[in-house]
Design an enzyme around this catalytic site. Sequence first.
Site, PDB file in Angstrom:
ATOM      1  N   CYS A  45      -3.108   6.953 -14.828  1.00 23.87           N
ATOM      2  CA  CYS A  45      -1.965   7.846 -15.033  1.00 23.87           C
ATOM      3  C   CYS A  45      -1.513   8.510 -13.733  1.00 23.87           C
ATOM      4  N   GLY A 184       8.748  -8.946 -19.995  1.00 28.08           N
ATOM      5  CA  GLY A 184       8.297  -7.950 -20.967  1.00 28.08           C
ATOM      6  C   GLY A 184       9.257  -6.781 -21.039  1.00 28.08           C
ATOM      7  N   ALA A 185       9.957  -6.652 -22.188  1.00 26.76           N
ATOM      8  CA  ALA A 185      10.894  -5.536 -22.372  1.00 26.76           C
ATOM      9  C   ALA A 185      10.192  -4.370 -23.053  1.00 26.76           C
ATOM     10  N   ILE A 188       6.904  -0.205 -19.572  1.00 20.50           N
ATOM     11  CA  ILE A 188       6.769  -0.355 -18.119  1.00 20.50           C
ATOM     12  C   ILE A 188       7.954  -1.148 -17.568  1.00 20.50           C
ATOM     13  N   ALA A 274       4.977  -7.364 -16.983  1.00 21.59           N
ATOM     14  CA  ALA A 274       4.658  -6.129 -17.731  1.00 21.59           C
ATOM     15  C   ALA A 274       4.620  -6.467 -19.210  1.00 21.59           C
ATOM     16  N   GLY A 276       2.034  -5.786 -21.288  1.00 19.15           N
ATOM     17  CA  GLY A 276       1.044  -4.995 -21.998  1.00 19.15           C
ATOM     18  C   GLY A 276      -0.179  -4.736 -21.140  1.00 19.15           C
ATOM     19  N   ASP A 316      -7.649   4.672 -23.527  1.00 21.68           N
ATOM     20  CA  ASP A 316      -7.105   3.312 -23.594  1.00 21.68           C
ATOM     21  C   ASP A 316      -8.150   2.267 -23.966  1.00 21.68           C
ATOM     22  N   HIS A 448      21.887  28.364 -27.642  1.00 14.47           N
ATOM     23  CA  HIS A 448      23.165  27.722 -27.354  1.00 14.47           C
ATOM     24  C   HIS A 448      23.580  28.049 -25.928  1.00 14.47           C
TER      25      HIS A 448
HETATM   26  P1  FAD Z   1      -7.335   5.419 -17.150  1.00 19.07           P
HETATM   27  O1  FAD Z   1      -6.283   6.384 -16.775  1.00 19.07           O
HETATM   28  O2  FAD Z   1      -7.073   3.976 -16.956  1.00 19.07           O
HETATM   29  O3  FAD Z   1      -8.631   5.858 -16.350  1.00 19.07           O
HETATM   30  C1  FAD Z   1      -9.798   5.125 -16.355  1.00 19.07           C
HETATM   31  C2  FAD Z   1     -10.520   5.347 -15.051  1.00 19.07           C
HETATM   32  O4  FAD Z   1     -11.834   4.821 -15.185  1.00 19.07           O
HETATM   33  C3  FAD Z   1      -9.904   4.619 -13.858  1.00 19.07           C
HETATM   34  O5  FAD Z   1      -9.607   5.530 -12.828  1.00 19.07           O
HETATM   35  C4  FAD Z   1     -10.970   3.614 -13.416  1.00 19.07           C
HETATM   36  O6  FAD Z   1     -11.048   3.485 -12.010  1.00 19.07           O
HETATM   37  C5  FAD Z   1     -12.225   4.267 -13.957  1.00 19.07           C
HETATM   38  N1  FAD Z   1     -13.325   3.339 -14.240  1.00 19.07           N
HETATM   39  C6  FAD Z   1     -13.278   2.212 -14.981  1.00 19.07           C
HETATM   40  N2  FAD Z   1     -14.510   1.657 -15.073  1.00 19.07           N
HETATM   41  C7  FAD Z   1     -15.339   2.467 -14.384  1.00 19.07           C
HETATM   42  C8  FAD Z   1     -16.733   2.454 -14.116  1.00 19.07           C
HETATM   43  N3  FAD Z   1     -17.516   1.503 -14.611  1.00 19.07           N
HETATM   44  N4  FAD Z   1     -17.237   3.433 -13.357  1.00 19.07           N
HETATM   45  C9  FAD Z   1     -16.458   4.411 -12.840  1.00 19.07           C
HETATM   46  N5  FAD Z   1     -15.151   4.488 -13.071  1.00 19.07           N
HETATM   47  C10 FAD Z   1     -14.590   3.536 -13.834  1.00 19.07           C
HETATM   48  N6  FAD Z   1       1.216   7.184 -20.401  1.00 19.07           N
HETATM   49  C11 FAD Z   1       1.914   8.260 -20.794  1.00 19.07           C
HETATM   50  O7  FAD Z   1       1.483   8.975 -21.704  1.00 19.07           O
HETATM   51  N7  FAD Z   1       3.091   8.611 -20.198  1.00 19.07           N
HETATM   52  C12 FAD Z   1       3.616   7.877 -19.204  1.00 19.07           C
HETATM   53  O8  FAD Z   1       4.671   8.222 -18.670  1.00 19.07           O
HETATM   54  C13 FAD Z   1       2.917   6.730 -18.766  1.00 19.07           C
HETATM   55  N8  FAD Z   1       3.396   5.972 -17.769  1.00 19.07           N
HETATM   56  C14 FAD Z   1       2.686   4.884 -17.346  1.00 19.07           C
HETATM   57  C15 FAD Z   1       3.220   4.108 -16.322  1.00 19.07           C
HETATM   58  C16 FAD Z   1       2.537   3.004 -15.876  1.00 19.07           C
HETATM   59  C17 FAD Z   1       3.115   2.182 -14.754  1.00 19.07           C
HETATM   60  C18 FAD Z   1       1.277   2.671 -16.446  1.00 19.07           C
HETATM   61  C19 FAD Z   1       0.502   1.490 -15.933  1.00 19.07           C
HETATM   62  C20 FAD Z   1       0.745   3.428 -17.466  1.00 19.07           C
HETATM   63  C21 FAD Z   1       1.450   4.540 -17.942  1.00 19.07           C
HETATM   64  N9  FAD Z   1       0.982   5.325 -18.986  1.00 19.07           N
HETATM   65  C22 FAD Z   1       1.688   6.412 -19.405  1.00 19.07           C
HETATM   66  C23 FAD Z   1      -0.282   5.011 -19.666  1.00 19.07           C
HETATM   67  C24 FAD Z   1      -1.409   5.916 -19.140  1.00 19.07           C
HETATM   68  O9  FAD Z   1      -1.526   5.757 -17.743  1.00 19.07           O
HETATM   69  C25 FAD Z   1      -2.721   5.556 -19.813  1.00 19.07           C
HETATM   70  O10 FAD Z   1      -2.563   5.577 -21.214  1.00 19.07           O
HETATM   71  C26 FAD Z   1      -3.804   6.566 -19.437  1.00 19.07           C
HETATM   72  O11 FAD Z   1      -3.992   6.596 -18.045  1.00 19.07           O
HETATM   73  C27 FAD Z   1      -5.117   6.227 -20.136  1.00 19.07           C
HETATM   74  O12 FAD Z   1      -6.089   7.134 -19.760  1.00 19.07           O
HETATM   75  P2  FAD Z   1      -7.631   6.749 -19.737  1.00 19.07           P
HETATM   76  O13 FAD Z   1      -8.336   7.952 -19.227  1.00 19.07           O
HETATM   77  O14 FAD Z   1      -8.032   6.176 -21.032  1.00 19.07           O
HETATM   78  O15 FAD Z   1      -7.763   5.564 -18.681  1.00 19.07           O
HETATM   79  P1  NAI Z   2       4.330  -2.866 -23.881  1.00 19.06           P
HETATM   80  O1  NAI Z   2       3.343  -3.223 -24.903  1.00 19.06           O
HETATM   81  O2  NAI Z   2       5.079  -1.600 -23.972  1.00 19.06           O
HETATM   82  O3  NAI Z   2       5.431  -4.009 -23.790  1.00 19.06           O
HETATM   83  C1  NAI Z   2       5.121  -5.329 -23.482  1.00 19.06           C
HETATM   84  C2  NAI Z   2       6.306  -6.203 -23.856  1.00 19.06           C
HETATM   85  O4  NAI Z   2       6.063  -7.505 -23.372  1.00 19.06           O
HETATM   86  C3  NAI Z   2       6.524  -6.319 -25.350  1.00 19.06           C
HETATM   87  O5  NAI Z   2       7.877  -6.135 -25.634  1.00 19.06           O
HETATM   88  C4  NAI Z   2       6.048  -7.726 -25.673  1.00 19.06           C
HETATM   89  O6  NAI Z   2       6.701  -8.286 -26.781  1.00 19.06           O
HETATM   90  C5  NAI Z   2       6.384  -8.434 -24.390  1.00 19.06           C
HETATM   91  N1  NAI Z   2       5.627  -9.650 -24.124  1.00 19.06           N
HETATM   92  C6  NAI Z   2       4.324  -9.896 -24.397  1.00 19.06           C
HETATM   93  N2  NAI Z   2       3.978 -11.117 -23.966  1.00 19.06           N
HETATM   94  C7  NAI Z   2       5.091 -11.653 -23.406  1.00 19.06           C
HETATM   95  C8  NAI Z   2       5.372 -12.884 -22.763  1.00 19.06           C
HETATM   96  N3  NAI Z   2       4.435 -13.795 -22.604  1.00 19.06           N
HETATM   97  N4  NAI Z   2       6.612 -13.099 -22.290  1.00 19.06           N
HETATM   98  C9  NAI Z   2       7.585 -12.161 -22.437  1.00 19.06           C
HETATM   99  N5  NAI Z   2       7.371 -10.972 -23.035  1.00 19.06           N
HETATM  100  C10 NAI Z   2       6.141 -10.719 -23.502  1.00 19.06           C
HETATM  101  O7  NAI Z   2       3.541  -2.999 -22.508  1.00 19.06           O
HETATM  102  P2  NAI Z   2       3.878  -2.496 -21.050  1.00 19.06           P
HETATM  103  O8  NAI Z   2       5.326  -2.246 -20.870  1.00 19.06           O
HETATM  104  O9  NAI Z   2       3.193  -3.446 -20.150  1.00 19.06           O
HETATM  105  O10 NAI Z   2       3.133  -1.117 -21.002  1.00 19.06           O
HETATM  106  C11 NAI Z   2       1.724  -1.034 -21.246  1.00 19.06           C
HETATM  107  C12 NAI Z   2       1.365   0.285 -21.825  1.00 19.06           C
HETATM  108  O11 NAI Z   2       1.532   1.320 -20.888  1.00 19.06           O
HETATM  109  C13 NAI Z   2       2.227   0.609 -23.019  1.00 19.06           C
HETATM  110  O12 NAI Z   2       1.506   0.287 -24.172  1.00 19.06           O
HETATM  111  C14 NAI Z   2       2.451   2.064 -22.936  1.00 19.06           C
HETATM  112  O13 NAI Z   2       1.666   2.671 -23.902  1.00 19.06           O
HETATM  113  C15 NAI Z   2       1.961   2.480 -21.557  1.00 19.06           C
HETATM  114  N6  NAI Z   2       3.074   3.087 -20.826  1.00 19.06           N
HETATM  115  C16 NAI Z   2       3.643   4.227 -21.294  1.00 19.06           C
HETATM  116  C17 NAI Z   2       4.712   4.798 -20.672  1.00 19.06           C
HETATM  117  C18 NAI Z   2       5.325   6.006 -21.250  1.00 19.06           C
HETATM  118  O14 NAI Z   2       4.710   6.616 -22.099  1.00 19.06           O
HETATM  119  N7  NAI Z   2       6.504   6.405 -20.832  1.00 19.06           N
HETATM  120  C19 NAI Z   2       5.264   4.238 -19.450  1.00 19.06           C
HETATM  121  C20 NAI Z   2       4.633   3.007 -19.065  1.00 19.06           C
HETATM  122  C21 NAI Z   2       3.566   2.506 -19.723  1.00 19.06           C
END
Ligand code: FAD
Ligand code: NAI
Length: 469
Positions: A45, A184-185, A188, A274, A276, A316, A448
């Site tokens: 995150c 992937g729509a 992300i 992107a 998933g 996650d 408002h």
């Molecule tokens: P993570 O944040 O993935 O943290 C896990 C940590 O564990 C990592 O730092 C990793 O290095 C560490 N780790 C793993 N294995 C080990 C080990 N064996 N020993 C020590 N350390 C280890 N979510 C939202 O709610 N809002 C958003 O706007 C949003 N935007 C996103 C944008 C992108 C581009 C991406 C990729 C994700 C986004 N997410 C968003 C999703 C969000 O980042 C995740 O849902 C969240 O970070 C999950 O938290 P977590 O603590 O479960 O895991």
């Molecule tokens: P996603 O699950 O949101 O979307 C993936 C998309 O890819 C889906 O529409 C799916 O149908 C499509 N797809 C799957 N396989 C495919 C293929 N082979 N070819 C074409 N399309 C395909 O996953 P995304 O965008 O990668 O994000 C991952 C996670 O990160 C999300 O589940 C979301 O929870 C988290 N995230 C949250 C954000 C937020 O809260 N604003 C911002 C970014 C990420």
Amino acid sequence: MAEDQNFDVVIIGGGPGGYNAAVRAGQLGLKTAIVEMRGVLGGTCLNVGCMPSKALLHASELFEAASSEFASIGIEVPAPKLNLVQMMKAKQDSVTALTKGVEFLMKKNKVTYFVGRGTIAGQGRVTVTGNDGATQTLVTKNIVIATGSEPTPLPGVDVDQKQIVDSTGALSLPSVPKSLVVVGAGIIGLELGSVWRRLGAQVTVVEFLDRITPGMDTEVATAFQKALVKQGVSFKLGTKVTKAATGAKGVELTLEPAAGGAQEKVTADVVLVAIGRRPFTKGLGLETVGVTTDQRGFIPTNHFKTAAPGVWAIGDVITGPMLAHKAEEDAVACIELIAGKAGHVDYNLVPSVVYTFPEVAWVGQTEDQLKAAGVQYKAGKFPFTANSRAKINHETEGFVKFLADAKTDKVLGVHMMGPQVGEMVGEVCVLMAFGGASEDLARTCHPHPTRSEAVRQAAMGVEGWTMQA
Ligand code: FAD
Ligand code: NAI
């Protein structure tokens, strides 16, 4: 090997799941350690997810506004020039400040922070291997797994973080690509696709399904797609990518209709995959405590308890929405259960937000889900074209939709599209957490002129007395 150290809770992973668990455990007086191998706290995150993406969304939105909107409201400035290096630096500075903040929270709550890979080494034992290879063993009553997730790979499309990138690469491109194909729509793809389109890329999104953003209310998703198309994003729905070949001229992608059929080639400077995320448990030592993952790699849990006594999992790496605030909810509930309290998460009340322009935000059930379940419901809808604040700000795209039980009026779901609706969904979460009715919100005074009045007007619509449209 250093001497064993004893803890009540050892948390593996320093993301929103892990660090919030550590804070809550510290608050409750548990002797707590957190193990993170990234070298920085904050997880996906803070480092390569929510925060850097929001930094770029914010900056690119202002860039676009300066390019195309200022003049219409009487602000004449020369055409803005992009300084991508500075934009990336500003993003990184914010990320660094935030991760330092998490480190401070560990100290404040007396949590011991170990830098290194945590491996479960049998019940009640976690080995930490530092970057220098040195190991130490932590002895603990409870282990909380918070190891998060990683991008799902797409067979035939190998990420090199240069021409073919995942979200991490897309957050740090060294220059604006002329053309970007997003596979992937989902959230992300659309957030980062928006960033690079605003900065000048021609963006095409290829999606396997015949709709964008699965999980989003279909009516909202259709309106959202229209808004993105109007901005210049192209979509190829019902299409799969079967191959990618990189070369000096960019990436050549082979596309095919999802149902099979004639192939088509598309080239792009950069491809963002992107499709998933998948749970991350590599090298964790689950086998030493007899825990196995399910078919999709998630750790099965019952109220955060894994199959092994004293081993818990959150965020996650377990099922449920992969969102930072969901990981935080898991964290609090899990630690409270460990401390003998009554931890609980209502997953129906975990809101979702897409931070594009316009934003999309929702909580509870979609209209599609209610129909499929045969629930009798009433809907109230209010467009931002009729909201005074949206009108004076020239940001009238979108609407708010309330869905409430036809008999009891209990709110079942609320869906919004519009600027900053992510900031507006919180009041609906509170309403729904209290089992509120649409009338409760409809009869609550709202300030408002604010966009939040659209939420109230939509709630009024459930009983048919929307006043301002
Ligand atoms: P993570 O944040 O993935 O943290 C896990 C940590 O564990 C990592 O730092 C990793 O290095 C560490 N780790 C793993 N294995 C080990 C080990 N064996 N020993 C020590 N350390 C280890 N979510 C939202 O709610 N809002 C958003 O706007 C949003 N935007 C996103 C944008 C992108 C581009 C991406 C990729 C994700 C986004 N997410 C968003 C999703 C969000 O980042 C995740 O849902 C969240 O970070 C999950 O938290 P977590 O603590 O479960 O895991
Ligand atoms: P996603 O699950 O949101 O979307 C993936 C998309 O890819 C889906 O529409 C799916 O149908 C499509 N797809 C799957 N396989 C495919 C293929 N082979 N070819 C074409 N399309 C395909 O996953 P995304 O965008 O990668 O994000 C991952 C996670 O990160 C999300 O589940 C979301 O929870 C988290 N995230 C949250 C954000 C937020 O809260 N604003 C911002 C970014 C990420």
